[in-house]
Design an enzyme around this catalytic site. Structure first.
Site, PDB file in Angstrom:
ATOM      1  N   SER A 105      32.491  26.963  33.925  1.00 39.29           N
ATOM      2  CA  SER A 105      32.398  28.423  33.859  1.00 39.29           C
ATOM      3  C   SER A 105      33.816  28.955  33.707  1.00 39.29           C
ATOM      4  CB  SER A 105      31.785  28.943  35.162  1.00 39.29           C
ATOM      5  OG  SER A 105      31.954  30.341  35.273  1.00 39.29           O
TER       6      SER A 105
ATOM      7  N   TYR B 207      31.337  28.585  44.311  1.00 36.75           N
ATOM      8  CA  TYR B 207      31.064  28.430  42.875  1.00 36.75           C
ATOM      9  C   TYR B 207      32.343  28.033  42.135  1.00 36.75           C
ATOM     10  CZ  TYR B 207      28.868  29.427  38.320  1.00 36.75           C
ATOM     11  OH  TYR B 207      28.358  29.333  37.036  1.00 36.75           O
TER      12      TYR B 207
END
Ligand code: NAP
Length: 256
Positions: free
Chosen positions: A143, A155
């Protein structure tokens, strides 16, 4: 039409969102595609969509947190198609959105178990088949948040881990002609993305999506198909001299 003709591709988390778009595009370009996911209904619909489009695909129920299941499913895919050439390690979940001092160890572990260790498990069990095939391409879904910080520490940890796991595996497997690259999307409009916002606050969805577009230099959120195009390039022989690289597709966010 033929950019990956003759190859067999596994797409984890291929039932929805980015994975679904990737499976469709790989099949359109000639790959035989195995969709491996826990969402059986949507996974089967993805396969039907590929077939309706003239492609070849099949669905496997597979949870990337279960190593035995990964090993079994990859064996079945190999026996069905006779080779495994492309692995798209796409299955993933959002973070908790909580700061570290408010997160339980279980919450932290759950995100890492799917987003980071899932990549490890699938890579581990795809590599022997890729070696038999004389090489392969592994595309790991990180990401933009695997490169920069922000408000979702677990994350960032998971996706930053995917980025460097990719570079490590790229170095190790280069001799076997197995390329490993990571993909770094920005804000992409998918069921997973909207579901994450709705879970935190349904009232917030419309305004949040608008702010994502505004924060993106190119002025819009990404579509799953935008990311699928990058995945296809990394899967195909067009990128045959690329390994250990990070393909950033974020509409310019991390360039600011
Ligand atoms: P999505 O719409 O939620 O689709 C993900 C698919 O993966 C779903 O079918 C989901 O099943 C499945 N899945 C979840 N856990 C799994 C597991 N343990 N084993 C196998 N399959 C599993 O997600 P997306 O937004 O397309 O995201 C795909 C990947 O891109 C993720 O790794 C995500 O972190 C990454 N990414 C997304 C964005 C974005 O803005 N959307 C940005 C950067 C990176 P269920 O539907 O049952 O949960």
């Amino acid at each position: 039409m033929d950019r990956v003709r003759g190859k067999v591709a596994i797409v984890t988390g291929g039932a929805l969102g980015i994975g679904r778009a990737a499976g469709l595009l790989l099949a359109k370009e000639g790959a035989r595609v195995a969709i491996a996911d826990i969402n059986d209904d949507e996974g089967k619909k993805a396969v039907d969509e590929i077939k309706k489009d003239g492609g070849e695909a099949s669905y496997w129920q597979m949870d990337v947190t279960n190593e035995k299941e990964v090993e079994k499913v990859f064996g079945e895919i190999y026996r069905k198609y006779g080779q495994i050439n492309i692995l798209v390690n796409n299955a993933g979940i959002p973070g908790t959105g909580k700061p570290s001092d408010e997160m339980t160890e279980e919450e932290f572990e759950r995100v890492l178990n799917i987003d980071l260790k899932g990549v490890f498990r699938c890579t581990k069990h795809a590599v022997p088949y890729m070696k038999k095939a004389g090489g392969g391409s592994i595309i790991n879904m990180s990401s933009m948040l695997g490169i920069i910080g922000g408000g979702d520490p677990v994350y960032h940890a998971a996706k930053g881990g995917v980025r460097l796991l990719s570079k490590g595996d790229a170095s190790v497997y280069a001799k076997a002609n197995i390329r490993v690259n990571s993909v770094h999307p920005g804000y992409i409009l998918t069921p997973g993305f909207t579901g994450m916002i709705e879970k935190r606050d349904p009232e917030m969805l419309e305004g949040f999506l608008k702010s994502c577009a505004e924060r993106t230099p190119l002025g819009r959120m990404g579509k799953p198909e935008d990311i699928a195009n990058g995945i296809l390039f990394l899967a195909s022989d067009e990128s045959s001299y690329m390994t250990g690289t990070e393909l950033i597709m974020d509409g310019g966010i991390t360039s600011q």
